[in-house]
Design a protein around this motif. Structure first.
Motif, short mmCIF file in Angstrom:
data_model
loop_
_atom_site.label_atom_id
_atom_site.label_comp_id
_atom_site.label_asym_id
_atom_site.label_seq_id
_atom_site.Cartn_x
_atom_site.Cartn_y
_atom_site.Cartn_z
N VAL A 127 0.83 -1.21 0.00
CA VAL A 127 0.00 0.00 0.00
C VAL A 127 0.86 1.26 0.00
CG1 VAL A 127 -1.71 1.35 1.28
CG2 VAL A 127 -1.97 -1.14 1.08
N THR A 128 1.87 1.29 0.85
CA THR A 128 2.69 2.50 0.93
C THR A 128 3.47 2.72 -0.37
OG1 THR A 128 4.18 3.77 2.37
CG2 THR A 128 4.79 1.50 1.95
N ALA A 129 3.89 1.63 -1.03
CA ALA A 129 4.59 1.77 -2.31
C ALA A 129 3.64 2.26 -3.40
CB ALA A 129 5.21 0.44 -2.71
N ALA A 130 2.43 1.72 -3.43
CA ALA A 130 1.46 2.11 -4.45
C ALA A 130 1.10 3.60 -4.35
CB ALA A 130 0.21 1.26 -4.32
N LEU A 131 1.19 4.15 -3.15
CA LEU A 131 0.79 5.54 -2.92
C LEU A 131 1.88 6.56 -3.23
CD1 LEU A 131 -1.24 5.19 0.41
CD2 LEU A 131 -2.15 5.69 -1.86
N VAL A 132 3.08 6.10 -3.61
CA VAL A 132 4.19 7.03 -3.84
C VAL A 132 3.83 8.17 -4.80
CG1 VAL A 132 6.49 7.26 -4.87
CG2 VAL A 132 6.06 5.52 -3.15
N PRO A 133 3.29 7.90 -5.99
CA PRO A 133 2.98 9.03 -6.89
C PRO A 133 1.94 9.98 -6.31
CG PRO A 133 2.04 6.98 -7.74
CD PRO A 133 2.95 6.61 -6.61
N VAL A 134 1.03 9.46 -5.50
CA VAL A 134 -0.01 10.30 -4.89
C VAL A 134 0.61 11.25 -3.88
CG1 VAL A 134 -2.12 10.32 -3.51
CG2 VAL A 134 -1.76 8.53 -5.23
N THR A 135 1.45 10.71 -2.98
CA THR A 135 2.04 11.55 -1.94
C THR A 135 3.06 12.52 -2.52
OG1 THR A 135 3.70 9.84 -1.45
CG2 THR A 135 1.68 9.83 -0.13
N VAL A 136 3.78 12.10 -3.54
CA VAL A 136 4.74 13.01 -4.18
C VAL A 136 3.99 14.18 -4.83
CG1 VAL A 136 6.38 13.25 -6.10
CG2 VAL A 136 6.55 11.30 -4.55
N TYR A 137 2.88 13.88 -5.49
CA TYR A 137 2.11 14.95 -6.13
C TYR A 137 1.50 15.90 -5.10
CZ TYR A 137 -1.32 17.41 -8.93
OH TYR A 137 -2.06 18.40 -9.53
N ILE A 138 1.01 15.35 -3.98
CA ILE A 138 0.43 16.19 -2.93
C ILE A 138 1.50 17.09 -2.32
CG2 ILE A 138 -0.61 16.17 -0.63
CD1 ILE A 138 -2.11 13.62 -1.49
N ALA A 139 2.68 16.52 -2.08
CA ALA A 139 3.77 17.29 -1.47
C ALA A 139 4.35 18.31 -2.44
CB ALA A 139 4.87 16.35 -0.99
N MET A 140 4.36 17.97 -3.73
CA MET A 140 4.97 18.83 -4.74
C MET A 140 4.06 18.93 -5.96
SD MET A 140 8.84 17.31 -4.49
CE MET A 140 9.75 17.42 -2.95
N PRO A 141 2.96 19.68 -5.85
CA PRO A 141 1.98 19.74 -6.95
C PRO A 141 2.54 20.30 -8.25
CG PRO A 141 1.51 21.38 -5.25
CD PRO A 141 2.55 20.47 -4.69
N GLY A 142 3.65 21.01 -8.18
CA GLY A 142 4.25 21.56 -9.40
C GLY A 142 5.28 20.67 -10.04
N ILE A 143 5.45 19.44 -9.55
CA ILE A 143 6.47 18.55 -10.07
C ILE A 143 6.20 18.25 -11.54
CG2 ILE A 143 5.25 16.43 -9.36
CD1 ILE A 143 8.02 15.24 -8.71
N PRO A 144 7.22 18.25 -12.39
CA PRO A 144 7.02 17.96 -13.81
C PRO A 144 6.44 16.56 -14.01
CG PRO A 144 9.21 18.88 -13.43
CD PRO A 144 8.63 18.60 -12.09
#
Length: 214
Positions: free
Chosen positions: A157-174
């Motif tokens: 579960v924690t691995a699957a959520l990586v893109p979600v948490t990265v986007y939430i933390a850094m919404p401007g990420i390319p």
């Protein structure tokens, strides 16, 4: 061209550094056993706990975490500033180094491209990238393992959520960088495919602090 060459060099170094199978080395040195021939056969922390006990598992966890963290931190804090890489390439290059580090652990060049499942090294990579993300994922992992008693559930579960948490933390990420982080997280999920199958069948082993032959 220098930023590209330097990034490729760091990716290669990260791959070989993170490919070092500390679980196998530590279990052999401290318990005189071959971790690949006992328990689940995996070289990660959970099997180190089964085969070698808590002390070996704690050291395996620490080394696997640190190797991922150091590789990403060195690139982010030392190499990138020296190269003067500008946004958005810096985010993409950092994600590439992170992915190379994870792949070194999962596809170790020292074990015929077999390795661990990437959770400890993945968390280390997140610590090196942006430590609040690592704390969030550790919290998710601990809560899920505490509730289910399955390390694999917390890991998947924690691995699957990586893109979600990265986007939430850094919404401007390319988008390319986010895609690489998604690949990183979902590769860890893929590495747990046998666990997913056992979970479906109800045969997955629960967390135990004793050694096991399973």
């Amino acid at each position: 061209m220098m930023p590209y060459i330097a990034t490729i060099a760091v990716m290669a170094a990260s791959y070989f550094i993170c490919g070092i199978p500390f679980g196998k080395i530590l279990v052999q040195a401290m318990s005189h056993k071959d971790i690949q021939k006992e328990g689940s056969g995996n070289i990660g922390t959970t099997n180190a706990l089964r085969v070698g006990g808590p002390k070996v598992a704690a050291l395996t966890l620490a080394f696997d975490l640190l190797k991922g963290m150091v590789c990403v931190m060195v690139y982010r804090d030392l190499v990138l500033p020296a190269l003067g890489v500008e946004t958005p390439l810096d985010a993409v290059f950092t994600a590439l180094v992170a992915l190379a580090a994870l792949y070194g652990h999962i596809f170790s060049p020292y074990l015929k491209f077999h390795g661990g499942k990437g959770i400890a090294t993945g968390v280390g990579i997140l610590f090196g990238f942006f430590w609040p993300l690592a704390v969030v994922h550790l919290a998710i992992f601990i809560v899920l393992v505490a509730i289910t008693k399955y390390v694999s559930v917390g890991s998947i579960v924690t691995a699957a959520l990586v893109p979600v948490t990265v986007y939430i933390a850094m919404p401007g990420i390319p988008v390319p960088a986010l895609a690489l982080w998604a690949l990183l997280g979902w590769t860890v999920v893929w590495a747990h495919r046998a666990n997913i199958d056992r979970l479906r069948k109800g045969t997955e082993s629960k967390l135990s602090f004793g050694s096991s032959k399973r």
